[in-house]
Structures are given as structure tokens and as C-alpha cells.
Enzyme design. Structure first.
Site, PDB file in Angstrom:
ATOM      1  N   CYS A 130     -22.875  16.154 -14.899  1.00  0.00           N
ATOM      2  CA  CYS A 130     -22.823  15.562 -13.828  1.00  0.00           C
ATOM      3  C   CYS A 130     -23.362  14.122 -13.692  1.00  0.00           C
ATOM      4  CB  CYS A 130     -23.697  16.381 -12.658  1.00  0.00           C
ATOM      5  SG  CYS A 130     -23.140  15.951 -10.770  1.00  0.00           S
ATOM      6  N   HIS A 156     -22.496  22.123 -13.149  1.00  0.00           N
ATOM      7  CA  HIS A 156     -23.748  22.623 -13.356  1.00  0.00           C
ATOM      8  C   HIS A 156     -23.718  24.271 -13.503  1.00  0.00           C
ATOM      9  CE1 HIS A 156     -25.729  19.107 -11.677  1.00  0.00           C
ATOM     10  NE2 HIS A 156     -24.863  19.146 -10.670  1.00  0.00           N
TER      11      HIS A 156
END
Length: 502
Positions: free
Chosen positions: A338, A438
Site C-alpha cells: 500500500c 492488505h
């Protein structure tokens, strides 16, 4: 005047004397226990402050603890389970997320004044859950006895009074001072709030319960409140933490281990990404904090960040960028997740000031890509195929929470094929890998593939979801054995007295 009978609250609120007293895990255990008994139950936390979040079935964003509690209840996580999520982006400000969607950034004073409107949103979600489920298990936040936060409180007793629900208070005896914590917390509550407290729970007790009995008798005599249970210290219990980074390792000394280093960023988000690695006996995870250089290892993972540009500066202040470049020169692997993925590119642009002052920051320039932060956050749960060079394609699941729009030549070497788009990138030499996903290590096959890419020859595959299920069941079993569930069930489901309504 009409007379009606007040229905049972069909809820219980677990508040704590401190943060990390065990509220989250006890709520998860209660949800599993009620579900075992055939009761449809949903978790609820009015307000959560955490940088660990999950994507819901309605494409919203809630705290990860409520996602675990939803799993304990046999449900998909929904934004109603945590209607207000605060994600700190400075020491005095946070992004305010309401009903799963980012509203705007507010400083502490502005948010305090905004709380009456937030309470309306909270009650909307709570009422919906009450109408859909037979019971609601509610988690408080921090402590209800924070004097400076009592006005306009929406997270603890302010909500309990509004919703008219019973409360139990939990304290962690392993921290010490448990009787002072419980007695003092009750003493600092108002009279009506004290009446709402139905009892105490002592958590994480080690030793012979007989040595505690005199203290329990004193507490009950002084407060007039029963001790509803003393929960044992459960060694090796794993249930995801809200904020505190859990650094416990469960490695078998006789196995080959891959050394993984994770720098702890100032606004690090979703550190639960590393739980599956930390609990894998093939992996040795080290979290490196401010002021310490990154040690030698096999793999450096740059984690997610709520403030990517400011954390890039934080990395350079700690000279971790130099450590990353040295690590690559010695043949090591680097991965970004991310915000960490965005950092691996040439630039991170924030023209609208999404995460702070507008402007651009130079990245590591390790992948040929650039990221522009946009006001509309991308929230989605995904599943697809992980395709690393020289390895068989395997299934992968995860979730995306980011404001970045990433473009560049490196995306032609994507590593994940999803239904609607591809994700991530890998460098031409195979040393550097990035992804927006994630939970990328949670799927056993995907974790095995990444660990093999990182250099581990003999990978022990551990099923992270099974570890989480085991933790939930262990907590539920402990509650069943050690808490007075008949009294708690009576508090939740007993029909109240008649009241007059004009």
C-alpha cells in the site's frame, strides 16, 4: 399518558479501565459464545480510533477488531458494526470516517464539537443492528473515566446512557493495580452510570485463584458490584490487535527461518498485515523503531501508511532509505504494501492535500511508477491470482484501502490478476515487489509463494485464518469456564420494568 413495557436491552457493553484491557478479545469471545448458543449476534463499537482497518461487505471501512468480532459471530463485517472510525494523521488530527466512508479531516477540537452529529450516525447503525439481530455485543474505547473526554462522549458511557444498555467493566490484572483500576473507574462515574455497571471482569490472571479471593470480596463489598469472572492468562493467544504492535514470535528453533525487517513508520497502518508472518514458524519478523538502523535480513517490507509523504520524510530522517539501498546492493529483497508500495516509485503527488500539505515527494525510485493521491478513497475486498516469476500461479485474497492512483511502466509487470484490474509490480531483476493488497500474507498459498520469492527454500505453510479461529474459540471457552454467563444472559435478555411515557 400511555404505559408500555421496556423491552430487554438485548445488548451488553464491555468497557475497560484502560486501553488494551482486553475489551476486543472478550467481545469476540462473547460473540462466538452467543453464536454457539444459537443466538444471532452482531458486534458493535460506536467509535474506534485505529490505523488498522478492514473493508466491509458494503465497501466501507471499519476497525479490524470489529471485523474479527464479525467472524466470531459468523457474519461478514459491515460498516454498521463500527459507524465512526478515526484514523490519526497528525498528533492532533484524524480522518473521520462515518458509516464506512471518509468524511473529512478534523483536529481534536473540531471533532469534539462535531460529536453530537456523530452520535446520530452511531444510533442509526445501532438501531439497525438491534432490528436485525437478537443480541449486540458492544465494545467501548479506552476508559470511561477520562474526565476531559466526558462531555459529548460517544464511545463509552455517553453511548451507554443514550442506548440504555448495561455495562461490564474489564481490567487487566497482568498490568498490576487491578483493584485500584476497577474501584477508581467506578468512583469517577456519575450515579446513573454507576447504576448501569452490572459487574466487573478481571482479565489475564496467572496463578492460584485462592490468592485473589480476599481481594474479590473486598471489591464486591466496597462497590456493591459482583465480580462476574476472572479470566486466565491465555498463553499464545492470537487475536488481532487494534493498535499495539504485537511482537511475540512463535518460531520453532529447529527450522530454517527467513529474516524479515519491518520499519515502524510514524503513521504506520494495518500492521496486522504481518501477523501471518509473525505466527509462521518459518519466519522471524523484527519491527524496527525510530532511532535504530535496519539490521541485516533477507527481506525488508515497507508497510502501509496513513501519511505516505510525511512517512517518506520520516524514513529519510532515520536513514532507513540508505539501509534499503545497501540491502539491495547485497542482494536482499524489498517489498512494499500500500503506502510502502507507493514509496517504491519515483514520486508521490498530493495536489489536493489529501494527506497533508499539498505538494510532491520523491520516492525511492526503485519502480518506474508514480502515485497521485486523490480525495476519493478506494475500498474493495478482492480475490484473484498471484503470479510471481518462475512460480506457479496461486489464489490470493486481500483488501484495498488507499487514496492513490498509481501509473507507470512498472505496472506492465503486475503480480496480481484481479477480476476488474491488475495489481502491483515487480522489478525486472526480481528484487523489488509492491502491491496495494492488505492481508496479502493471510492466504497460505500466496504467503508460501512470496516467501519462496524472498529466498526461503523450505516453507512451512500455516493457515492464518485457522489460527484466528482457534484464538476466538479459546477465548469463548475461557469465558464459558470462568465468567458467570447466566448472570450476563440475564442482564442482556431480562424484560425491564414498566415505565410511563407521555
Amino acid at each position: 399518558m400511555s404505559i408500555h413495557r421496556r423491552i430487554a436491552p438485548r445488548a451488553i457493553m464491555v468497557q475497560g479501565t484502560t486501553s488494551d484491557a482486553g475489551k476486543s478479545v472478550i467481545c469476540a469471545g462473547l460473540c462466538r459464545l452467543l453464536s454457539r448458543r444459537g443466538i444471532s449476534v452482531a458486534p458493535f463499537k460506536p467509535q474506534n480510533m485505529a490505523l488498522n482497518s478492514a473493508v466491509t461487505v458494503d465497501n466501507g471501512e471499519i476497525g479490524r477488531a470489529q471485523a474479527v468480532q464479525a467472524q466470531a459471530s459468523g457474519l461478514e463485517p459491515h460498516s454498521d458494526m463500527n459507524p465512526v472510525l478515526l484514523k490519526p494523521n497528525t498528533d492532533i488530527g484524524a480522518q473521520v470516517i462515518v458509516h464506512g466512508k471518509a468524511l473529512r479531516d478534523m483536529d481534536a477540537v473540531t471533532y469534539h464539537d462535531y460529536k453530537p452529529k456523530v452520535m446520530d450516525a452511531i444510533m442509526e447503525s445501532y438501531d439497525r443492528l438491534q432490528s436485525q439481530y437478537q443480541a449486540v455485543v458492544i465494545e467501548g474505547a479506552g476508559s470511561p473515566a477520562e474526565i476531559n473526554l466526558r462531555e459529548n462522549d460517544v464511545a463509552n458511557m455517553g453511548f451507554a446512557e443514550k442506548a440504555d444498555c448495561p455495562v461490564i467493566i474489564v481490567a487487566d490484572i497482568d498490568r498490576g493495580g487491578v483493584f485500584a483500576h476497577l474501584f477508581g473507574t467506578l468512583a469517577l462515574l456519575s450515579e446513573s452510570e454507576q447504576q448501569r455497571v452490572k459487574g466487573f471482569v478481571i482479565n489475564r490472571f496467572r496463578g492460584d485463584i485462592k490468592l485473589l479471593e480476599s481481594g474479590l470480596e473486598w471489591l464486591e463489598e466496597k462497590t456493591g458490584k459482583p465480580v462476574l469472572g476472572v479470566l486466565p492468562y491465555l498463553h499464545g493467544l492470537h487475536l488481532e490487535a487494534e493498535d499495539a504492535i504485537e511482537e511475540q514470535q512463535l518460531n520453532d528453533s529447529g527450522t530454517q527461518t527467513l529474516k524479515v525487517v519491518v520499519p515502524v513508520l510514524s503513521r504506520m497502518s494495518n500492521h496486522t498485515d504481518f501477523d501471518a508472518l509473525r505466527l509462521n514458524p518459518s519466519v522471524d519478523v523484527t519491527f524496527v523503531r525510530q532511532g535504530t538502523r535496519l539490521p541485516s535480513c533477507d527481506l525488508i517490507v515497507l508497510p502501509g501508511s496513513k501519511s505516505t509523504r510525511s512517512d517518506l520524510e520520516f524514513i529519510r530522517d532515520n536513514q532507513w532509505d540508505q539501509d534499503v539501498f545497501r540491502h539491495l546492493r547485497f542482494g536482499g529483497k524489498v517489498m512494499g504494501i500500500c503506502g510502502g508500495y507507493q514509496m517504491l516509485g519515483r514520486f508521490v503527488h498530493d495536489p489536493d492535500g489529501v494527506e497533508g500539505p499539498s505538494g510532491s515527494s520523491q520516492g525511492f525510485d526503485l519502480l518506474d511508477l508514480e502515485t497521485t493521491l486523490e480525495p476519493e478513497k478506494q475500498l474493495r475486498r478482492v480475490e484473484g491470482v498471484l503470479k510471481l516469476p518462475g512460480q506457479e500461479q496461486v489464489g490470493i485474497t486481500g483488501y484495498e484501502i488507499h487514496a492513490g492512483n498509481t501509473k507507470g511502466q512498472a505496472l506492465e509487470n503486475s503480480i496480481v490478476s484481479l477480476e476488474e484490474h491488475n495489481d502491483g509490480a515487480i522489478s525486472e531483476d526480481g528484487q523489488i515487489l509492491g502491491s496495494y493488497l492488505h492481508g496479502i500474507f493471510d492466504h497460505p498459498d500466496a504467503c508460501k509463494s512470496i516467501l519462496e520469492w524472498a529466498g526461503l527454500e523450505q516453507v512451512i505453510v500455516s493457515d492464518y485464518n485457522s489460527i484466528r479461529e482457534e484464538g476466538i474459540d479459546r477465548m469463548a471457552d475461557a469465558i464459558e469456564d470462568s465468567m458467570d454467563m447466566s448472570r450476563i444472559m440475564g442482564v442482556m435478555f431480562e424484560v425491564g420494568s414498566e415505565v410511563a411515557e407521555l
